[in-house]
Design a protein around this motif. Structure first.
Motif, PDB file in Angstrom:
ATOM      1  N   ASP A 242       0.828  -1.201   0.000  1.00  0.00           N
ATOM      2  CA  ASP A 242       0.000   0.000   0.000  1.00  0.00           C
ATOM      3  C   ASP A 242       0.868   1.258   0.000  1.00  0.00           C
ATOM      4  N   LEU A 243       1.940   1.235   0.800  1.00  0.00           N
ATOM      5  CA  LEU A 243       2.811   2.401   0.866  1.00  0.00           C
ATOM      6  C   LEU A 243       3.555   2.605  -0.450  1.00  0.00           C
ATOM      7  N   LEU A 244       3.978   1.510  -1.080  1.00  0.00           N
ATOM      8  CA  LEU A 244       4.666   1.643  -2.356  1.00  0.00           C
ATOM      9  C   LEU A 244       3.728   2.201  -3.425  1.00  0.00           C
ATOM     10  N   THR A 245       2.471   1.806  -3.378  1.00  0.00           N
ATOM     11  CA  THR A 245       1.491   2.379  -4.313  1.00  0.00           C
ATOM     12  C   THR A 245       1.344   3.871  -4.061  1.00  0.00           C
ATOM     13  N   GLY A 246       1.348   4.271  -2.790  1.00  0.00           N
ATOM     14  CA  GLY A 246       1.297   5.697  -2.471  1.00  0.00           C
ATOM     15  C   GLY A 246       2.504   6.442  -3.015  1.00  0.00           C
ATOM     16  N   PHE A 247       3.699   5.849  -2.896  1.00  0.00           N
ATOM     17  CA  PHE A 247       4.898   6.458  -3.456  1.00  0.00           C
ATOM     18  C   PHE A 247       4.772   6.607  -4.979  1.00  0.00           C
ATOM     19  N   PHE A 248       4.188   5.599  -5.625  1.00  0.00           N
ATOM     20  CA  PHE A 248       4.009   5.670  -7.078  1.00  0.00           C
ATOM     21  C   PHE A 248       3.110   6.841  -7.462  1.00  0.00           C
ATOM     22  N   VAL A 249       2.051   7.063  -6.691  1.00  0.00           N
ATOM     23  CA  VAL A 249       1.148   8.193  -6.971  1.00  0.00           C
ATOM     24  C   VAL A 249       1.922   9.509  -6.899  1.00  0.00           C
ATOM     25  N   LEU A 250       2.792   9.627  -5.903  1.00  0.00           N
ATOM     26  CA  LEU A 250       3.600  10.845  -5.775  1.00  0.00           C
ATOM     27  C   LEU A 250       4.551  10.999  -6.960  1.00  0.00           C
ATOM     28  N   LEU A 251       5.153   9.904  -7.373  1.00  0.00           N
ATOM     29  CA  LEU A 251       6.099   9.985  -8.482  1.00  0.00           C
ATOM     30  C   LEU A 251       5.406  10.368  -9.783  1.00  0.00           C
ATOM     31  N   LYS A 252       4.199   9.874  -9.985  1.00  0.00           N
ATOM     32  CA  LYS A 252       3.455  10.275 -11.183  1.00  0.00           C
ATOM     33  C   LYS A 252       3.287  11.788 -11.236  1.00  0.00           C
ATOM     34  N   THR A 253       2.949  12.363 -10.098  1.00  0.00           N
ATOM     35  CA  THR A 253       2.780  13.815 -10.043  1.00  0.00           C
ATOM     36  C   THR A 253       4.115  14.522 -10.269  1.00  0.00           C
ATOM     37  N   PHE A 254       5.147  14.059  -9.607  1.00  0.00           N
ATOM     38  CA  PHE A 254       6.458  14.692  -9.740  1.00  0.00           C
ATOM     39  C   PHE A 254       6.969  14.646 -11.179  1.00  0.00           C
ATOM     40  N   LEU A 255       6.727  13.544 -11.863  1.00  0.00           N
ATOM     41  CA  LEU A 255       7.254  13.398 -13.216  1.00  0.00           C
ATOM     42  C   LEU A 255       6.541  14.285 -14.222  1.00  0.00           C
ATOM     43  N   ASN A 256       5.491  14.946 -13.806  1.00  0.00           N
ATOM     44  CA  ASN A 256       4.846  15.962 -14.646  1.00  0.00           C
ATOM     45  C   ASN A 256       5.467  17.334 -14.443  1.00  0.00           C
ATOM     46  N   SER A 257       6.359  17.453 -13.455  1.00  0.00           N
ATOM     47  CA  SER A 257       6.981  18.740 -13.171  1.00  0.00           C
ATOM     48  C   SER A 257       7.979  19.098 -14.269  1.00  0.00           C
ATOM     49  N   SER A 258       7.926  20.313 -14.731  1.00  0.00           N
ATOM     50  CA  SER A 258       8.872  20.760 -15.770  1.00  0.00           C
ATOM     51  C   SER A 258      10.283  20.908 -15.213  1.00  0.00           C
ATOM     52  N   SER A 259      10.418  20.944 -13.884  1.00  0.00           N
ATOM     53  CA  SER A 259      11.735  21.131 -13.257  1.00  0.00           C
ATOM     54  C   SER A 259      12.340  19.828 -12.749  1.00  0.00           C
ATOM     55  N   LYS A 260      11.686  18.702 -13.008  1.00  0.00           N
ATOM     56  CA  LYS A 260      12.108  17.420 -12.423  1.00  0.00           C
ATOM     57  C   LYS A 260      13.551  17.082 -12.791  1.00  0.00           C
ATOM     58  N   LYS A 261      14.323  16.641 -11.776  1.00  0.00           N
ATOM     59  CA  LYS A 261      15.725  16.295 -11.992  1.00  0.00           C
ATOM     60  C   LYS A 261      16.145  15.008 -11.289  1.00  0.00           C
ATOM     61  N   PHE A 262      15.622  14.725 -10.099  1.00  0.00           N
ATOM     62  CA  PHE A 262      16.100  13.540  -9.392  1.00  0.00           C
ATOM     63  C   PHE A 262      15.063  13.034  -8.408  1.00  0.00           C
ATOM     64  N   VAL A 263      15.174  11.734  -8.110  1.00  0.00           N
ATOM     65  CA  VAL A 263      14.404  11.077  -7.046  1.00  0.00           C
ATOM     66  C   VAL A 263      15.393  10.213  -6.269  1.00  0.00           C
ATOM     67  N   ILE A 264      15.418  10.360  -4.957  1.00  0.00           N
ATOM     68  CA  ILE A 264      16.361   9.624  -4.107  1.00  0.00           C
ATOM     69  C   ILE A 264      15.598   8.911  -2.998  1.00  0.00           C
ATOM     70  N   LEU A 265      15.985   7.683  -2.747  1.00  0.00           N
ATOM     71  CA  LEU A 265      15.490   6.945  -1.580  1.00  0.00           C
ATOM     72  C   LEU A 265      16.661   6.744  -0.626  1.00  0.00           C
ATOM     73  N   LEU A 266      16.530   7.229   0.614  1.00  0.00           N
ATOM     74  CA  LEU A 266      17.525   7.012   1.657  1.00  0.00           C
ATOM     75  C   LEU A 266      17.009   5.938   2.608  1.00  0.00           C
ATOM     76  N   HIS A 267      17.809   4.893   2.803  1.00  0.00           N
ATOM     77  CA  HIS A 267      17.413   3.810   3.708  1.00  0.00           C
ATOM     78  C   HIS A 267      18.481   3.653   4.783  1.00  0.00           C
ATOM     79  N   LYS A 268      18.076   3.879   6.028  1.00  0.00           N
ATOM     80  CA  LYS A 268      18.987   3.725   7.155  1.00  0.00           C
ATOM     81  C   LYS A 268      18.212   3.110   8.300  1.00  0.00           C
ATOM     82  N   SER A 269      18.524   1.843   8.602  1.00  0.00           N
ATOM     83  CA  SER A 269      17.742   1.122   9.605  1.00  0.00           C
ATOM     84  C   SER A 269      18.628   0.134  10.333  1.00  0.00           C
ATOM     85  N   GLY A 270      18.279  -0.124  11.581  1.00  0.00           N
ATOM     86  CA  GLY A 270      18.989  -1.113  12.378  1.00  0.00           C
ATOM     87  C   GLY A 270      18.630  -2.532  12.003  1.00  0.00           C
ATOM     88  N   GLN A 271      17.600  -2.713  11.164  1.00  0.00           N
ATOM     89  CA  GLN A 271      17.195  -4.049  10.712  1.00  0.00           C
ATOM     90  C   GLN A 271      17.603  -4.202   9.246  1.00  0.00           C
TER      91      GLN A 271
END
Length: 966
Positions: A242-271
Motif C-alpha cells: 500500500d505504501l509503495l502504491t502511495g509512493f508511485f502516486v507521488l512519483l506520477k505527479t512529480f514526473l509531470n513537473s517541468s523542473s524534475k531532476k532527481f528522485v532519491i530513496l535514503l534507507h537507514k535502519s537497524g534491521q
C-alpha cells in the motif's frame, strides 16, 4: 593543404514522408494494412498499440532517421501525426546541433512493402547462465553534478515530519545547494489534518499528498526516507504494498513537473532485512523501469550506515557519472549490488527439499509456466494442489465437455444458456470466458491424473488473506503437511508511468507480493520445507511500461530475503526468470518485440523445468536471488557481469551446474547440452594408462588386447543421463545392446562419443536413449576416421527405489533344487585361469552353490577398487561389478552343466536391469539365475542379487549371452 569540403546538411524529409514512414513501421509492428491506418488515428484507442509496443516503434524510427529518441519525449503522443511532428522536431534539432552522420543502413521506405524487421538476437549458441548477486566496490567517475537552482525546491518525505534524518537531509540541500527543502510525512500524524502530514497507505491520502506536491513551484527533486521510525511503523510487512502504491502516486505527479531532476530513496535502519528494506527493494525496482522512460531524471537508492557521511552520500546520488541506481555505504566504503555468473555445485549429500509423496502447492492456476513445473514434479512422486482465481461453476458439466470432441466454447455457451435462461448477451460472454478458463484448468488437472499424479485444484485468490488461510487449512486437513510452495501467480497491467493508474499498480503488486506473503503466513506451520517465487528479470533490469511489474517482482524477491533472515529451516528462492518461450506472460507478440529490442534472449519452458530443479536441489540456500539468463542487455543502471570463468581442474560445467570429475569418472567432457530438447553429447577417452580396470578385462584368451567392458559402458550411459537430470537417480536400464567390442592396445587411446537423448518424460520416470561410438582401429593398431556404434541402451531415471516392484517369476533359487556339487573359491580361480584371461578385479565370483535344471546360484563379496588413475576416484552411479557378477554366474552354469563345453560366451543384450541400492564394501551377496531360453544363438536369463537379509539389490531380466568365437 587543401581543406576538406564541409558536407552538405541532409535534406529535411517532408512531413508527409515522415508520416508515411511512421505508418509503414507501425504496419510492420502491428500487422495492419495501409488502408486500415489514418494519420489522425489514436494509437491506443483506434490502433490498440500498448505501451510495451511503443519502444519497439521508437527504436525502428530511431534507426531509420539516424536520430536519438528519448522515450520521455513521446509519452504524450496520441496520434500518428503527433509522432511525425515529434520526429521532425528531433531531426531538425539534431541537424542544427551537430553535423549529420552517415545514415544508418535501413530498408524502411515510405511505402509498406520494404520494412526492415527487428533483428532477432541469435541465442542458439548462447549457454544458459546462473547469476547470483553480491556487493562489489563502486568506483567514482569524473564528477558530473546535477545543477540545482536557488529557486528550485526539494520535497523530503519521511515517516514523520520531525524525523532526524529528514532534518539533516533538508539542511544539506539548503546549505550546500541553496534550494528550498520541504519536509513531508507519509505515515505521520495525518489525523491532525496538517498540511504536510499524509497517510500514503490509502489512495485518498496519496491523492492529497500528490496535490500538495503539485502546488510546489519548481519542484526539482523528491527524497524518500526509510529509517528506524519508518521501520517501526511498517512492523506489519503486509502494509508495504500500500505504501509503495502511495509512493508511485507521488512519483506520477512529480514526473509531470517541468523542473524534475532527481528522485532519491535514503534507507537507514537497524534491521538490515526488515520491512523497510523490503519496501526499498520495491522502490528500486520501480526506479529501474522509470529510468527507461525518463532518461532526464536521476533515480537513486542509497543504503546508509552509522558511519556514512550524509553530505557525501547525497553528493554521490546527484553525480551523473555514477550510473548505477543502487548505492550502499558501509564502514566508510561505497558498494553496489552486482550480478555475476556462479554455477551451483552438484552434490548427492544435500537434503532433498521434497519428500517422496510430499505435497506441493502451486499458485497461478493449472496452466502456463506452473503447468510445466507441475508435470516435472510428478517424477518426484509429489502430490500437487493448484490455486487460482478462476471459479468452477457447479452448474456446468465440465467432464462431459471434455469428453466431447467438438468446439468447447460453443458448448460452454449452450450449457450456460441452458442453465441460466434469460441471461444477457454481455453476461453470457463474461461467463463463457470464465468457464473456458475453468475448463482449461480441469483439462490440465485431468491430464496430470491420467499420468498417475495426485492433482487437485482450489479456487483461491491469494491476494485475499482470509481465503488463503481457509484454503491452506483445508489442504492440510485433507492432505497433511505441505512440503513446498511455488508462487507463480502474476498479472500484467503494462503502461507507461504517465498513463498507469494507481489501481493497475496496486493490482500487480498485490498478486506478486501480497500473494506471496499470504501463502507463507498460511503455510509456515504446515511443515514447509521450501518456498519458491517465480520472479522476473524485470526486477533487475527494469522494463519501460512495467514500473508496477518490476517493483512487484523486486519487492517479492526482497520478501524472500527477509523471510530467510527470520527462518533458516525453509529454503527460500526468488527465481528471476528471463522471458519464457512456449508459456507464460512473455510468450506474447508485443512482449516478444520488446525483448528483441532489449536483446533479452528467451529460455524455453522445457529448459525452465531443469533449471528449477537444479536450483532447488543444488543451489546454495544463502543464494536467495537467482537469475537465469542467456543474454541481457548492457545495463548502465545495474552491474551485471555475464562472463563465465572456466571450471577448475577436475570439474566440468553443464547447464548451470558444476560437476566434480570424481562423481562422473566415465565422462571426460561435455561438448553440447540442450535442456529443452533433452540432448547431450559427451566424450570419453579409454586408455589403459588412465583406466586401470581395462587391463584386467580380457575375457577370452584368443583376444590380442583387453576390452572396454559392458558394465563400464553402461556406467558411462548412466553418468551422461544424470548430467542432464542430476536431481534424479538412475533406477534401471532397458534394451541394452552390446553391438561391437572395443579393443584397447597398449599406449593407444580409444576416443569415443557419448550421445544422450531424452525419448520419454511422463509420470514417474524419464527415459534417455544413450549410445557410445568409437573410431575404428586398424589391424596394426592405427585409429581410423570412421566411427562405429559399440553400445546402446535406454537409461531410466526417477526416484531411487527402496524395495523392488517385483522379482521375476521363479525366485528365489533354493538350495534343494541344485543337483550339481558346489564349486569352492579355488575351483573358481582355476576356471578363470583355464577359460579366460580375466585378472584381478574381474575375477569376481567367490564360490558357486551349484546348478539345477535351468537354475544357478553363487556368492560374491563386493570389493572397492581404484579403477582409475589418480587423482580420479571410482565413484559410480551403481555397483557395476555386481552386474558383471550376474553375467559371469550364468557362464559358470554352462561349465558346471557340461565340463566339455569349450565355447565362450559374451553379453549381447539385456532386456531390463532394475537397481535398488548400491553395495557396501565387504558385503556378502547371493547371486541367482533362472534360464528362460536356450538356442544355438545363445542363452537368455533372468537374474538377481540379494543381500544377507534377503533384500533384492539388483534384478536383470532377459539377459542374453551369445556364443562368441574368434
Amino acid at each position: 593543404a587543401a581543406q576538406a569540403p564541409v558536407p552538405a546538411a541532409p535534406e529535411m524529409p517532408g512531413t508527409s514522408d515522415v508520416t508515411e514512414t511512421v505508418i509503414s513501421i507501425i504496419m510492420e509492428a502491428t500487422g495492419y494494412d495501409r488502408d486500415e491506418i489514418e494519420p489522425d488515428m489514436d494509437l491506443r484507442e483506434d490502433l490498440s498499440i500498448r505501451s510495451s509496443r511503443l519502444p519497439v516503434i521508437m527504436d525502428a524510427l530511431e534507426t531509420h532517421f539516424s536520430i536519438k529518441i528519448e522515450l520521455e519525449d513521446f509519452m504524450d503522443v496520441r496520434t500518428i501525426r503527433d509522432i511525425s511532428e515529434k520526429i521532425s522536431e528531433v531531426v531538425s534539432r539534431e541537424t542544427d546541433s551537430v553535423p549529420s552522420p552517415a545514415p544508418k543502413t535501413s530498408s524502411v521506405s515510405t511505402g509498406p512493402e520494404a520494412i526492415s524487421p527487428t533483428v532477432e538476437p541469435s541465442d542458439e549458441k548462447q549457454s544458459l547462465k546462473r547469476v547470483v548477486f553480491s556487493e562489489v566496490p563502486l568506483e567514482n567517475g569524473q564528477f558530473q553534478p546535477i545543477e540545482l537552482d536557488t529557486m528550485e525546491s526539494v520535497a523530503i518525505f519521511s515517516s514523520e515530519s520531525k524525523s532526524e534524518l529528514s532534518h539533516l537531509t533538508g539542511d544539506v540541500f539548503r546549505r550546500d545547494y541553496g534550494v528550498n527543502s520541504i519536509p513531508l510525512a507519509f505515515v505521520g500524524n495525518h489525523s491532525a489534518g496538517g498540511d504536510n502530514d499524509f497517510d500514503l497507505l490509502t489512495l485518498d491520502g496519496a491523492s492529497r499528498a500528490a496535490e500538495r506536491l503539485d502546488s510546489i513551484e519548481s519542484l526539482a527533486g523528491i527524497v524518500f526516507i526509510l529509517d528506524d521510525a519508518a521501520e517501526n511503523r511498517l512492523s506489519a510487512i503486509e502494509k508495504t504494498p500500500d505504501l509503495l502504491t502511495g509512493f508511485f502516486v507521488l512519483l506520477k505527479t512529480f514526473l509531470n513537473s517541468s523542473s524534475k531532476k532527481f528522485v532519491i530513496l535514503l534507507h537507514k535502519s537497524g534491521q538490515p532485512n526488515g520491512p523497510a528494506r523490503v519496501l526499498a527493494e520495491g522502490m528500486l525496482g520501480m526506479f529501474l523501469s522509470l529510468g527507461h522512460e525518463f532518461s532526464s531524471v536521476q533515480f537513486r537508492t542509497i543504503r546508509l550506515d552509522e558511519k556514512t557521511d550524509l553530505e557525501a552520500a547525497l553528493r554521490g546520488a546527484l553525480d551523473r557519472s555514477r550510473n548505477v541506481v543502487e548505492t550502499i555505504y558501509r564502514d566508510g566504503q561505497v558498494f553496489t549490488r552486482a550480478g555475476h555468473v556462479e554455477p551451483s555445485i552438484f552434490g548427492d549429500g544435500r537434503k532433498c527439499p521434497i519428500r517422496a509423496g510430499g505435497l506441493v502447492v502451486l499458485s497461478g492456476g493449472a496452466y502456463g509456466i506452473t503447468s510445466y513445473l507441475a508435470r516435472s514434479l510428478a517424477i518426484l512422486g509429489c502430490r500437487l494442489v493448484f490455486l487460482g482465481r478462476t471459479m468452477l461453476d457447479p452448474e456446468i458439466d465440465y467432464a462431459s465437455l471434455l469428453a466431447e470432441d467438438v468446439d468447447s466454447r460453443e458448448n460452454l455457451t449452450k450449457s450456460i444458456e441452458k442453465a441460466k435462461p434469460g441471461i444477457s448477451a454481455e453476461q453470457l460472454e463474461q461467463e463463457t470466458s470464465q468457464a473456458a478458463k475453468a475448463l482449461e484448468i480441469i483439462r490440465q488437472v485431468e491430464e496430470l491424473r491420467s499420468l498417475g499424479i495426485d492433482a487437485s485444484y482450489f479456487s483461491c485468490d491469494v491476494t485475499n488473506g482470509e481465503r488463503t488461510n481457509a484454503v491452506i487449512e483445508e489442504i492440510v486437513t485433507r492432505h497433511g503437511a505441505i512440503d513446498g510452495i511455488i508462487h507463480g501467480a502474476g498479472i500484467l497491467r503494462d503502461n507507461l508511468a504517465k498513463q498507469m493508474t494507481p489501481e493497475d499498480f496496486a493490482a500487480v503488486m498485490d498478486v506478486k507480493f501480497r500473494g506471496a506473503w499470504n501463502l507463507y503466513s498460511a503455510a509456515q506451520k504446515a511443515g514447509l520445507r521450501f518456498f519458491a517465487c517465480l520472479s522476473s528479470a524485470a526486477a533487475i533490469q527494469g522494463n519501460p511500461g512495467q514500473a508496477n511489474y518490476s517493483a512487484a517482482n523486486r519487492m517479492m524477491s526482497g520478501l524472500m530475503e527477509h523471510l530467510k533472515s527470520t527462518d533458516d529451516s525453509i529454503t527460500f528462492k526468488a527465481l528471476m526468470l528471463p522471458p519464457i518461450e512456449g508459456s507464460g506472460m512473455a510468450d506474447d507478440p508485443e512482449i516478444r518485440a520488446l525483448m528483441k529490442r532489449m536483446n533479452a534472449a528467451y529460455v524455453h519452458a522445457d529448459e525452465l523445468e531443469g533449471l528449477f530443479y537444479r536450483e532447488l536441489f543444488f543451489g546454495a540456500p544463502e543464494e536467495v536471488w537467482v537469475l537465469f539468463m542467456r543474454s541481457l542487455p548492457d545495463l548502465k543502471s545495474v552491474r551485471l557481469d555475464s562472463s563465465e570463468a572456466p571450471p577448475d581442474e577436475g570439474e566440468m560445467e553443464t547447464c548451470t551446474v558444476v560437476f566434480k570429475s570424481d562423481d562422473f569418472p566415465m565422462i571426460d567432457s561435455v561438448s553440447f547440452a540442450d535442456l529443452s530438447k533433452g540432448e547431450l553429447s559427451a566424450t570419453r577417452i579409454f586408455s589403459r594408462k588412465k583406466d586401470l580396470w581395462i587391463s584386467d578385462h580380457k575375457p577370452f584368451k584368443f583376444l590380442r588386447h583387453p576390452l572396454v567392458s559392458a558394465i563400464m559402458a553402461l556406467e558411462t550411459f548412466m553418468e551422461a543421463s544424470r548430467l542432464l537430470y542430476p536431481y534424479l537417480k538412475v533406477v534401471g536400464i532397458r534394451n541394452a545392446e552390446f553391438l561391437d567390442i572395443i579393443e584397447c592396445p597398449p599406449e593407444v587411446e580409444r576416443s569415443s562419443v557419448v550421445s544422450c537423448r531424452r525419448v520419454e518424460s511422463a509420470g514417474s520416470e524419464v527415459v534417455c536413449d544413450v549410445s557410445l561410438a568409437t573410431h575404428e582401429i586398424s589391424p596394426s593398431g592405427q585409429v581410423m576416421e570412421r566411427m562405429y556404434k559399440n553400445f546402446r541402451s535406454l537409461v531410466i531415471l526417477g526416484n531411487a527405489k527402496e524395495s523392488p516392484a517385483g522379482d521375476p517369476p521363479g525366485f528365489p533359487v533354493r538350495l534343494d533344487e541344485l543337483d550339481t556339487r558346489p564349486m569352492n573359491h579355488a575351483e573358481v580361480l582355476d576356471w578363470y585361469n583355464d577359460r579366460s584371461d580375466m585378472q584381478g578385479r574381474y575375477r569376481i565370483l567367490r564360490e558357486l552353490d551349484g546348478t539345477g535344471a535351468g537354475a544357478v546360484r553363487g556368492r560374491f563379496i563386493y570389493d572397492q577398487n581404484d579403477d582409475l588413475a589418480s587423482p580420479l576416484k571410482s565413484r559410480y552411479q551403481y555397483s557395476p561389478y555386481l552386474l558383471e557378477a550376474l553375467m559371469q554366474v550364468v557362464n559358470f552354469y554352462v561349465v558346471m552343466r557340461d565340463r566339455n563345453e569349450q565355447r565362450a560366451m559374451i553379453p549381447y543384450k539385456i532386456g531390463e536391469v532394475a537397481f535398488y541400492k548400491n553395495c557396501a564394501v565387504g558385503e556378502n551377496l547371493t547371486l541367482e539365475g533362472r534360464l528362460k531360453q536356450q538356442s544355438e544363438e545363445g542363452i537368455v536369463w533372468d537374474a538377481r542379487a540379494v543381500d544377507e537379509k534377503g533384500a533384492t539389490i539388483i534384478v536383470a531380466r532377459q539377459m542374453m549371452m551369445r556364443w562368441f568365437t574368434p
